[in-house]
Design a protein around this motif. Structure first.
Motif, PDB file in Angstrom:
ATOM      1  N   THR A  17       0.770  -1.163   0.060  1.00 50.01           N
ATOM      2  CA  THR A  17       0.095   0.072  -0.144  1.00 50.01           C
ATOM      3  C   THR A  17       0.980   1.153  -0.001  1.00 50.01           C
ATOM      4  O   THR A  17       2.130   1.138   0.307  1.00 50.01           O
ATOM      5  CB  THR A  17      -0.876   0.136   1.344  1.00 50.01           C
ATOM      6  OG1 THR A  17      -0.055   0.183   2.297  1.00 50.01           O
ATOM      7  CG2 THR A  17      -1.856  -1.201   1.314  1.00 50.01           C
ATOM      8  N   GLN A  60      -3.688   1.345  -6.940  1.00 56.09           N
ATOM      9  CA  GLN A  60      -4.530   1.229  -5.720  1.00 56.09           C
ATOM     10  C   GLN A  60      -5.342   0.165  -5.653  1.00 56.09           C
ATOM     11  O   GLN A  60      -6.032  -0.426  -6.690  1.00 56.09           O
ATOM     12  CB  GLN A  60      -5.462   2.633  -5.640  1.00 56.09           C
ATOM     13  CG  GLN A  60      -5.054   3.911  -5.727  1.00 56.09           C
ATOM     14  CD  GLN A  60      -3.925   4.054  -4.368  1.00 56.09           C
ATOM     15  OE1 GLN A  60      -4.577   3.727  -3.352  1.00 56.09           O
ATOM     16  NE2 GLN A  60      -2.893   4.750  -4.446  1.00 56.09           N
ATOM     17  N   ARG A  61      -5.566  -0.478  -4.432  1.00 55.28           N
ATOM     18  CA  ARG A  61      -6.155  -1.756  -4.259  1.00 55.28           C
ATOM     19  C   ARG A  61      -7.652  -1.269  -4.138  1.00 55.28           C
ATOM     20  O   ARG A  61      -8.230  -0.295  -3.788  1.00 55.28           O
ATOM     21  CB  ARG A  61      -5.784  -2.118  -2.712  1.00 55.28           C
ATOM     22  CG  ARG A  61      -6.731  -3.356  -2.276  1.00 55.28           C
ATOM     23  CD  ARG A  61      -6.294  -3.760  -0.680  1.00 55.28           C
ATOM     24  NE  ARG A  61      -6.857  -4.979  -0.378  1.00 55.28           N
ATOM     25  CZ  ARG A  61      -8.332  -5.033   0.243  1.00 55.28           C
ATOM     26  NH1 ARG A  61      -8.920  -3.718   0.351  1.00 55.28           N
ATOM     27  NH2 ARG A  61      -8.935  -5.953   0.631  1.00 55.28           N
ATOM     28  N   ALA A  62      -8.355  -2.211  -4.740  1.00 50.64           N
ATOM     29  CA  ALA A  62     -10.025  -2.041  -4.913  1.00 50.64           C
ATOM     30  C   ALA A  62     -10.566  -2.073  -3.531  1.00 50.64           C
ATOM     31  O   ALA A  62     -10.153  -2.638  -2.603  1.00 50.64           O
ATOM     32  CB  ALA A  62     -10.767  -3.253  -5.782  1.00 50.64           C
ATOM     33  N   SER A  63     -11.449  -1.123  -3.211  1.00 47.94           N
ATOM     34  CA  SER A  63     -12.200  -0.805  -2.102  1.00 47.94           C
ATOM     35  C   SER A  63     -13.512  -1.976  -2.011  1.00 47.94           C
ATOM     36  O   SER A  63     -13.787  -2.544  -2.675  1.00 47.94           O
ATOM     37  CB  SER A  63     -12.967   0.514  -1.875  1.00 47.94           C
ATOM     38  OG  SER A  63     -14.078   0.563  -2.865  1.00 47.94           O
ATOM     39  N   ASP A  64     -13.605  -2.271  -0.649  1.00 51.49           N
ATOM     40  CA  ASP A  64     -14.858  -2.897  -0.441  1.00 51.49           C
ATOM     41  C   ASP A  64     -16.117  -2.753  -1.418  1.00 51.49           C
ATOM     42  O   ASP A  64     -16.755  -3.781  -1.834  1.00 51.49           O
ATOM     43  CB  ASP A  64     -15.173  -3.143   1.057  1.00 51.49           C
ATOM     44  CG  ASP A  64     -14.469  -3.730   1.988  1.00 51.49           C
ATOM     45  OD1 ASP A  64     -13.537  -4.694   1.477  1.00 51.49           O
ATOM     46  OD2 ASP A  64     -14.141  -3.547   3.082  1.00 51.49           O
ATOM     47  N   ALA A  65     -16.409  -1.417  -1.486  1.00 48.78           N
ATOM     48  CA  ALA A  65     -17.500  -1.016  -2.333  1.00 48.78           C
ATOM     49  C   ALA A  65     -17.382  -1.361  -3.610  1.00 48.78           C
ATOM     50  O   ALA A  65     -18.194  -1.813  -4.706  1.00 48.78           O
ATOM     51  CB  ALA A  65     -17.571   0.271  -2.092  1.00 48.78           C
ATOM     52  N   ASP A  66     -16.178  -1.522  -4.238  1.00 42.14           N
ATOM     53  CA  ASP A  66     -15.858  -1.913  -5.626  1.00 42.14           C
ATOM     54  C   ASP A  66     -16.198  -3.453  -5.877  1.00 42.14           C
ATOM     55  O   ASP A  66     -16.262  -3.904  -6.706  1.00 42.14           O
ATOM     56  CB  ASP A  66     -14.398  -1.855  -5.868  1.00 42.14           C
ATOM     57  CG  ASP A  66     -14.103  -0.337  -5.922  1.00 42.14           C
ATOM     58  OD1 ASP A  66     -14.949   0.721  -6.450  1.00 42.14           O
ATOM     59  OD2 ASP A  66     -12.776   0.143  -5.926  1.00 42.14           O
ATOM     60  N   ALA A 128     -22.360  -2.259   1.308  1.00 43.34           N
ATOM     61  CA  ALA A 128     -21.279  -2.006   2.300  1.00 43.34           C
ATOM     62  C   ALA A 128     -21.680  -1.597   3.659  1.00 43.34           C
ATOM     63  O   ALA A 128     -20.921  -2.211   4.569  1.00 43.34           O
ATOM     64  CB  ALA A 128     -20.518  -0.670   1.915  1.00 43.34           C
ATOM     65  N   GLN A 132     -20.315  -3.848   6.887  1.00 43.98           N
ATOM     66  CA  GLN A 132     -19.788  -3.384   8.113  1.00 43.98           C
ATOM     67  C   GLN A 132     -20.541  -3.778   9.375  1.00 43.98           C
ATOM     68  O   GLN A 132     -19.816  -3.720  10.374  1.00 43.98           O
ATOM     69  CB  GLN A 132     -19.848  -1.645   8.046  1.00 43.98           C
ATOM     70  CG  GLN A 132     -19.041  -1.078   7.061  1.00 43.98           C
ATOM     71  CD  GLN A 132     -17.582  -1.263   7.596  1.00 43.98           C
ATOM     72  OE1 GLN A 132     -16.765  -2.317   7.011  1.00 43.98           O
ATOM     73  NE2 GLN A 132     -16.938  -0.901   8.679  1.00 43.98           N
ATOM     74  N   SER A 144     -13.808 -10.588   4.677  1.00 43.25           N
ATOM     75  CA  SER A 144     -13.381  -9.877   3.122  1.00 43.25           C
ATOM     76  C   SER A 144     -14.715 -10.576   2.194  1.00 43.25           C
ATOM     77  O   SER A 144     -15.142 -11.429   2.453  1.00 43.25           O
ATOM     78  CB  SER A 144     -12.276 -10.406   2.538  1.00 43.25           C
ATOM     79  OG  SER A 144     -10.899  -9.849   3.243  1.00 43.25           O
TER      80      SER A 144
END
Length: 171
Positions: A17, A60-66, A128, A132, A144
């Protein structure tokens, strides 16, 4: 340089990161053909231009929303039969979804999951906020959003929630 990234991914090294990245130092570059075309499907990003210092900008790492929504069509909430497997070296992991059965299972099994330092795969979740909420039920555990179809096929699973260890599958 691309071969180094490919080897890192194949070796299962943790993602780098921006906060923890140190500049990549190229010890030797013998040229050759770029491996980028083989990895574009994994993270389609425009090719980064090396900075003058020789370091490489990592995508950039994909976000959870992605990653959402996640739907595992081979798995449904239910009671998976207990059975023995042989998977030496497998880190304990568990499969859950965003449903009442999974939430109750997670609450009941939380101390054992924490003791095992098990990794959670949320195999069916739409939003999301739901992800959460599940994470709020599992302090100290990694959850994940991941499709469980491949794992279900490989292990012959039909239902979740389930704990998978190197020696067995248990509901």
């Amino acid at each position: 340089m691309h071969a180094f990234v490919a080897i890192s991914l194949a070796a299962g090294l943790p993602p780098v990161t921006a906060q923890t990245a140190t500049p990549l130092i190229v010890v030797e570059d013998r040229g050759g053909t770029s491996a980028l075309p083989y990895y574009e499907a994994l993270a389609p990003q425009p090719e980064a231009t090396p900075t003058p210092s020789g370091s490489v900008t990592m995508p950039q790492r994909a976000s959870d929303a992605d990653m959402l929504p996640v739907r595992s069509t081979r798995l449904t909430p239910g009671l998976e039969p207990r059975r023995t497997i042989e998977a030496p070296g497998l880190r304990p992991l568990f499969l859950i979804g965003d449903d009442a059965r999974s939430r109750a299972w997670l609450k009941q099994r939380l101390p054992a999951l924490q003791k095992l330092n098990a990794v959670g795969l949320v195999v069916n979740v739409e939003h999301a906020t739901a992800l959460q909420a599940l994470r709020g039920l599992a302090p100290g555990l990694q959850l994940s959003p991941v499709s469980g179809n491949d794992l279900a096929q490989r292990l012959g699973l039909r239902h979740y929630p389930v704990l998978i260890t190197s020696t067995g599958v248990e509901p």
